[in-house]
Design an enzyme around this catalytic site. Structure first.
Site, PDB file in Angstrom:
ATOM      1  N   GLU A 157       0.622  -0.999  -0.171  1.00  0.00           N
ATOM      2  CA  GLU A 157      -0.447   0.311  -0.262  1.00  0.00           C
ATOM      3  C   GLU A 157       1.133   1.169   0.349  1.00  0.00           C
ATOM      4  O   GLU A 157       0.389   2.174   0.962  1.00  0.00           O
ATOM      5  CB  GLU A 157      -0.930   0.134   1.230  1.00  0.00           C
ATOM      6  CG  GLU A 157      -1.756  -1.159   1.485  1.00  0.00           C
ATOM      7  CD  GLU A 157      -3.242  -1.423   2.019  1.00  0.00           C
ATOM      8  OE1 GLU A 157      -2.400  -0.809   3.520  1.00  0.00           O
ATOM      9  OE2 GLU A 157      -3.323  -2.110   2.030  1.00  0.00           O
ATOM     10  N   GLU A 172     -12.814  -2.666  11.445  1.00  0.00           N
ATOM     11  CA  GLU A 172     -13.055  -1.661  10.352  1.00  0.00           C
ATOM     12  C   GLU A 172     -14.079  -2.360   9.245  1.00  0.00           C
ATOM     13  O   GLU A 172     -14.694  -1.460   8.881  1.00  0.00           O
ATOM     14  CB  GLU A 172     -11.278  -1.461   9.821  1.00  0.00           C
ATOM     15  CG  GLU A 172     -11.343  -1.372   8.465  1.00  0.00           C
ATOM     16  CD  GLU A 172      -9.242  -1.375   7.731  1.00  0.00           C
ATOM     17  OE1 GLU A 172      -9.371  -2.150   8.799  1.00  0.00           O
ATOM     18  OE2 GLU A 172      -9.768  -1.231   6.938  1.00  0.00           O
ATOM     19  N   ASP A 230      -8.723  -8.851   3.745  1.00  0.00           N
ATOM     20  CA  ASP A 230      -8.300  -8.166   4.286  1.00  0.00           C
ATOM     21  C   ASP A 230      -9.474  -7.853   5.289  1.00  0.00           C
ATOM     22  O   ASP A 230      -9.938  -7.131   5.137  1.00  0.00           O
ATOM     23  CB  ASP A 230      -8.516  -6.590   3.623  1.00  0.00           C
ATOM     24  CG  ASP A 230      -7.558  -5.777   4.761  1.00  0.00           C
ATOM     25  OD1 ASP A 230      -7.811  -5.864   5.891  1.00  0.00           O
ATOM     26  OD2 ASP A 230      -8.028  -4.510   4.290  1.00  0.00           O
TER      27      ASP A 230
HETATM   28  C1  GCV Z   1      -2.487   0.980   8.858  1.00  0.00           C
HETATM   29  C2  GCV Z   1      -6.372  -1.633   4.983  1.00  0.00           C
HETATM   30  C3  GCV Z   1      -6.784  -0.747   5.741  1.00  0.00           C
HETATM   31  C4  GCV Z   1      -5.780   0.307   5.997  1.00  0.00           C
HETATM   32  C5  GCV Z   1      -4.387  -0.541   6.868  1.00  0.00           C
HETATM   33  C6  GCV Z   1      -4.094  -2.096   5.463  1.00  0.00           C
HETATM   34  C7  GCV Z   1      -3.057  -2.147   6.518  1.00  0.00           C
HETATM   35  O1  GCV Z   1      -5.830  -1.719   3.523  1.00  0.00           O
HETATM   36  O2  GCV Z   1      -7.830  -0.557   5.359  1.00  0.00           O
HETATM   37  O3  GCV Z   1      -5.910   1.096   6.822  1.00  0.00           O
HETATM   38  O4  GCV Z   1      -2.747   0.014   7.172  1.00  0.00           O
HETATM   39  O5  GCV Z   1      -5.017  -2.838   6.179  1.00  0.00           O
HETATM   40  O6  GCV Z   1      -3.101  -3.331   7.452  1.00  0.00           O
HETATM   41  O7  GCV Z   1      -1.910  -1.908   6.781  1.00  0.00           O
END
Ligand code: GCV
Length: 843
Positions: A313, A420, A392
């Site tokens: 990411e 989340e 995720d």
């Molecule tokens: C901390 C998902 C979440 C992100 C998070 C990522 C991760 O994509 O939306 O906010 O980033 O996971 O676990 O690194």
């Protein structure tokens, strides 16, 4: 309520608790939730009786900050629950006593210790010694004693006897950590309970009372490590002044046996270190990490380790220099090694710019494809931190096949406590049953019975490190997670990490008793609400393993079904006119199923064997495909969304049965959450059903989808000032449209045309995070309700995140009555309304 108000109330309550409740009446003293499951509320007299013979003398065989915490906790708990003051003696008392001792000290007392206990093991034992009763709380190390004290107090809080006490427990795995995704500016990524308890304005906060109290909560459930900054970390974390600030957090964690850990940025040697490279194989870089680790350990001698998110990411990683993840992990692990630190390398590595047109592309494959070939190349103090599913934290995912694919590498499972994708602590979703299913899944590694809990704890392949990591994201809200009942997830994570053989129901019951008391209706109701909540949430948000059908680009909260498609994020469900689901078979699909060991793969590869709840994760099927349940896929989608939404309509009513049995502030706060959830579940139900109806073209056999008796669309009302606007995405408003007020004040009016009687009136409006609009509901000239749209939902637009229901119950209506909404917009909150629904009164 702010943290400080909460703290004041808590203190006042603590002082008053014994005065008010000294007759051991069930305590309904106002509470904020701050004390969570460590309230130590007075037991009722009947329950307290069984502890009448508890010795009042306490002897602690040695001294250390952790033992001081243990001893103080014991005194505090016994005083709170039993009204008894324990006396701490400096020498072993001659008469009855509670004795806190390490296993090493047992021989001096003429007792034997359990053979080879792991660190953190505890023993609670009632012993007769020289004619006196001794209640022994012994442990492997100081942490073992601390855990023993908490286990002992848990027994009392839940009303279990101590007469013939003989309980020994060992932590299942050495790693039992939380990760917090806190940013240095005080915000929290995916945090839903206020700002950071650790940071503000780029600094560690001056007052670390909250951090200290958090460490106490963590210790009480056996957590021994906590990473305080987000994995999307700021490189400033590693600057010398900041290390000294972090040391202050480590200092407040230490007395509770919780070790600080920190997330680090892989490019640090270059971004803050003055080098022109961060290539992990460059000797200058290795030297920089070594010198940095040495510096950190001078300030924080017991640092637990580093956590690294790299090449994921947008985070920089070893790919910048064409190096492997093992190269990256090892250079850090070698810097930590002399100090006994661990390096957690996150396996959440995937390409978020994947070509969605290629049917062979599959994000679910990424972790295994990246890390399985490297098995055996990681140093012994590296732990691969692997999310429990291959995507995720969706409401339903299969177990990540990578968890069964590493024989020569330490691993830890990453679970998400912060909700989340599961309702962000506005919806009740008790996740322990989901985690339990994951931990009890047999991955058949090497053809053997290998449960996930044994793989991650290091038991299966005799690994030196491994265990459980939970992303918690507690915040400054007085009750830590925003929803009082969400704390069952934090509690449950710790309890499962310590003992994954506990059942979700047992954990729910234990947590409820400690958090709300032992009153039978309270326990029964809360346990059943918790146990029903994940299945209900899954039912109204995500079908058959297709993922949570949320807006995956923005907030991950309300419905946004199409947001998964036609982009590089790889959360595709591939719904179209022909059917739905990702074909992940080896035979015709992406081959993901081939990443499992053959016995597990067989479960998924054929349509005949594949369990219904993961069907759409594994296969693409026509809408009319028959499930094992006998229903078609499309009818299941309709039915499950109606069932799930109906289930949570019962939550507020069931909670109301507890009025007077729970303190007022927590009662009211949870009731408000349940009312909101019941309304938002209907938003979910309708969005998903409407979208799938339009896409499949197949009507609901029960005739519900698209037909809403009693619903009056706002756009069909007589409007004064309001204009009709389309809503995006269309499925998040009834009929795809809402009315919007672009003047200082507007009204929407209609006449009731049904049968006279008592009705519940629901006004579906959009509570945008762009101002505070005001609404009045006027029925037959009388004010029925007045409210503000002042929630802080995660969008400033009318959509599935902001659609909110105001329910007004028991209104007498006569045919022809006028129903009018008067609204005043504020700033960019245009007082948007979707519809009004009238249903015969329920309660
Ligand atoms: C901390 C998902 C979440 C992100 C998070 C990522 C991760 O994509 O939306 O906010 O980033 O996971 O676990 O690194």
């Amino acid at each position: 309520m702010s943290y400080h108000d909460g703290l004041m109330l808590r203190r006042t309550c603590a002082i008053a608790a014994f005065a008010i409740c000294s007759a051991f009446m069930p305590s309904v003293c106002a509470e904020t939730g701050y004390d969570a499951w460590l309230r130590y509320a007075p037991l009722d007299p009947a329950a307290a009786k069984q502890y009448a013979r508890l010795p009042v003398a306490v002897f602690v065989s040695s001294g250390s900050p952790v033992l001081e915490s243990a001893q103080a906790e014991l005194v505090r708990g016994v005083r709170g629950m039993l009204g008894k003051t324990l006396h701490v003696e400096s020498r072993m008392p001659a008469g009855d006593a509670i004795v806190l001792a390490t296993f090493d000290a047992l021989a001096e007392l003429g007792l034997s210790a359990p053979p080879e206990p792991v660190e953190g093991t505890y023993l609670l034992k009632a012993v007769e010694r020289k004619g006196s009763s001794m209640l022994l709380i012994a442990g492997a190390g100081d942490r073992g004693i601390l855990y023993g004290v908490f286990a002992f107090l848990r027994r009392i809080a839940t009303g279990r006897g101590i007469e013939h006490l003989d309980e020994q427990e060992s932590p299942y795995a050495p790693v039992r950590w939380t990760n917090e995704w806190d940013n240095l500016d005080g915000s929290i990524e995916r945090g839903y309970a206020g700002r950071s308890i650790f940071f503000d304005g780029g600094q560690v906060v001056p007052d670390l009372t909250r951090a200290l109290d958090y460490a106490r909560l963590l210790a009480s459930i056996g957590i021994n490590g906590c990473t305080v900054n987000s994995v999307n970390t700021d490189p400033r974390t590693l600057t010398s002044p900041f290390i000294l600030e972090l040391a202050r957090i480590a200092d407040v964690f230490r007395p509770w046996g919780v070790r600080l850990s920190m997330a680090i940025d892989f490019s640090s040697p270059k971004s803050i270190g003055g080098l022109d490279t961060f290539d992990p194989l460059d000797p200058q870089v290795a030297a920089w990490w070594k010198q940095k680790a040495d510096e950190i350990y001078r300030a924080i001698p017991d640092l637990a380790g580093f956590v690294l998110k790299a090449d994921s990411e947008g985070r920089l990683g070893p790919s910048a220099y064409s190096r492997s993840h093992a190269d990256a992990a090892n250079v850090l692990a070698r810097a930590l090694k002399p100090h006994g630190g661990l390096l957690f390398y996150r396996a959440f590595v995937y390409d978020h710019h994947m070509d969605w047109r290629n049917p062979k592309n599959d994000r679910a494959r990424a972790a295994y494809d990246s890390f399985h070939p490297l098995d055996g190349q990681f140093d012994d103090n590296v732990v691969l931190q692997i999310k429990h599913g291959p995507i995720d934290f969706q409401v339903r995912e299969p177990v990540s096949p990578l968890l069964g694919a590493l024989e020569h590498t330490n691993e830890a499972i990453e679970l998400q406590i912060t909700q989340e994708y599961t309702g962000q602590q506005r919806h009740l979703c008790y996740l322990v049953p989901m985690w339990k299913e994951v931990l009890d899944f047999d991955l058949h590694a090497s053809g053997q019975v290998t449960y996930v809990k044994d793989l991650v704890s290091g038991r299966t392949f005799h690994r030196p490190a491994g265990g459980f990591v939970g992303v918690a994201n507690v915040g400054l809200d007085a009750n830590w997670l925003g929803h009082d009942l969400a704390m069952a997830n934090l509690y449950g994570f710790g309890r499962l990490a310590f003992d994954p053989n506990l059942s979700p129901r047992e954990i729910a019951e234990e947590w409820t008793r400690m958090t709300f008391g032992n009153d039978a209706p309270v326990v029964e109701t809360i346990v059943s609400l918790l146990m029903e909540s994940w299945p209900a949430y899954e039912n109204y948000t995500g079908p058959l393993g297709a993922g949570t059908l949320t807006d995956i680009i923005q907030a991950h909260y309300g419905p946004g079904i199409e947001s998964s498609e036609r982009n590089g994020w790889g959360q595709w469900h591939r719904a179209g006119a022909d059917g739905i689901g990702m074909d992940r078979t080896v035979a015709t699909g992406t081959g993901f199923i081939g990443q499992y060991w053959p016995e597990a793969a067989r479960l998924y590869e054929s349509l005949e064997n594949c369990p219904d709840d993961l069907l759409l994760f594994m296969h693409h099927v026509p809408w009319t495909h028959l499930l094992h349940s006998g229903k078609t896929v499309i009818q299941h989608i309709y039915d499950s969304h109606y069932d799930g939404a109906a289930r949570v309509q019962t939550f507020p009513e069931r909670w109301q049965e507890l009025k007077g049995r729970i303190d007022e502030p927590r009662y009211e706060a949870v009731l408000a959450k349940f009312e909101y959830q019941a309304g938002h579940a209907i938003v979910w139900r309708d969005a998903v059903c409407d979208w799938f109806f339009r896409t499949s073209g197949i009507p609901d056999a029960q005739g519900r989808v698209g037909h809403h008796p009693g619903r009056v669309e706002a756009e069909s009302m007589t409007l004064d000032g309001y204009t009709v606007e389309p809503v995006t995405p269309w499925e998040t408003a009834s009929g795809g449209k809402a009315i919007s007020c672009l003047r200082p004040a507007c009204t929407a009016t209609f006449r009731f045309e049904g049968k006279s009687g008592t009705y519940d009136i629901a006004v579906q409006y959009f509570d945008e995070n762009a101002g505070v609009a005001r609404y009045k509901l006027i029925v037959a000239g009388k004010m029925a309700a007045e409210w503000l749209a002042n929630d802080t939902l995660p969008s400033d637009q009318p959509n599935g995140h902001t659609s909110t229901r105001k329910s007004v119950r028991g209104i007498l209506l006569h045919a022809g009555d006028e129903i009018r909404i008067e609204a005043k917009p504020d700033a960019k909150d245009h007082a948007d309304i979707d519809y009004v629904e009238l249903t015969p009164a329920r309660r």
